[in-house]
Motif scaffolding. Structure first.
Motif, mmCIF file in Angstrom:
data_model
loop_
_atom_site.group_PDB
_atom_site.id
_atom_site.type_symbol
_atom_site.label_atom_id
_atom_site.label_comp_id
_atom_site.label_asym_id
_atom_site.label_seq_id
_atom_site.Cartn_x
_atom_site.Cartn_y
_atom_site.Cartn_z
ATOM 1 N N LYS A 5 1.821 -12.929 -7.131
ATOM 2 C CA LYS A 5 3.253 -11.731 -7.064
ATOM 3 C C LYS A 5 2.673 -10.980 -8.712
ATOM 4 N N PHE A 6 1.755 -9.858 -8.179
ATOM 5 C CA PHE A 6 1.416 -9.498 -10.249
ATOM 6 C C PHE A 6 1.136 -8.138 -10.440
ATOM 7 N N LYS A 7 2.176 -7.278 -11.071
ATOM 8 C CA LYS A 7 2.029 -6.025 -11.010
ATOM 9 C C LYS A 7 0.953 -5.186 -11.240
ATOM 10 N N THR A 8 0.626 -4.465 -10.549
ATOM 11 C CA THR A 8 0.323 -2.848 -10.784
ATOM 12 C C THR A 8 -0.511 -2.126 -11.758
ATOM 13 N N GLU A 9 -1.092 -1.148 -11.837
ATOM 14 C CA GLU A 9 -0.975 -0.407 -12.804
ATOM 15 C C GLU A 9 0.014 0.887 -13.028
ATOM 16 N N THR A 10 0.946 0.735 -11.651
ATOM 17 C CA THR A 10 1.914 1.531 -11.157
ATOM 18 C C THR A 10 2.939 0.938 -11.821
ATOM 19 N N PRO A 11 4.082 1.647 -11.895
ATOM 20 C CA PRO A 11 4.914 1.276 -12.681
ATOM 21 C C PRO A 11 6.080 0.818 -11.773
ATOM 22 N N GLY A 12 6.589 -0.584 -11.323
ATOM 23 C CA GLY A 12 7.552 -1.047 -9.852
ATOM 24 C C GLY A 12 6.286 -1.543 -8.804
ATOM 25 N N LYS A 13 5.555 -1.377 -8.521
ATOM 26 C CA LYS A 13 4.654 -1.588 -7.886
ATOM 27 C C LYS A 13 3.694 -3.269 -7.918
ATOM 28 N N PHE A 14 3.855 -4.067 -7.020
ATOM 29 C CA PHE A 14 3.145 -5.302 -6.714
ATOM 30 C C PHE A 14 2.238 -5.396 -5.928
ATOM 31 N N ASN A 15 0.806 -6.494 -6.387
ATOM 32 C CA ASN A 15 -0.038 -7.288 -5.328
ATOM 33 C C ASN A 15 0.682 -8.578 -5.053
ATOM 34 N N THR A 16 0.190 -8.674 -4.096
ATOM 35 C CA THR A 16 0.361 -9.778 -3.895
ATOM 36 C C THR A 16 -0.979 -10.837 -3.142
ATOM 37 N N ILE A 17 -0.958 -11.810 -3.103
ATOM 38 C CA ILE A 17 -2.145 -12.845 -2.471
ATOM 39 C C ILE A 17 -1.767 -13.814 -1.946
ATOM 40 N N SER A 18 -2.551 -13.943 -0.689
ATOM 41 C CA SER A 18 -1.214 -15.211 -0.321
ATOM 42 C C SER A 18 -2.264 -16.521 -0.459
#
Length: 81
Positions: A17-30
């Motif tokens: 789970k890692f941060k995106t450029e948008t504050p408070g948004k995260f991307n995930t990888i399974s």
């Protein structure tokens, strides 16, 4: 009975789970996606670059991409130095 792969055991569970450029948004990888990345990169290292059984340096920042590169090498391509 064969050992199940990590992708089979944990499948769609979040591996990263890692941060995106948008504050408070995260991307995930399974775990399944990580396993597919490792398999694909390992195959490319062998078939496209002929790196089977070679010594390979993995240089980079502490990120999931580094782990994918490392696992791709040690899972059958060569030796990490």
């Amino acid at each position: 009975m064969s050992d199940p792969k990590i992708g089979d055991l944990y499948g769609e569970r979040v591996a990263y789970k890692f941060k995106t450029e948008t504050p408070g948004k995260f991307n995930t990888i399974s775990h399944k996606e990580v396993r597919e990345m490792v398999d694909n990169l390992g195959t490319a290292l062998v078939s496209l670059l002929n790196l089977k059984d070679k010594k390979i340096a993995v240089i980079g920042e502490n990120r999931y991409e580094w782990e994918v590169a490392y696992l791709s090498v040690v899972a059958g391509t060569g030796t990490v130095v």
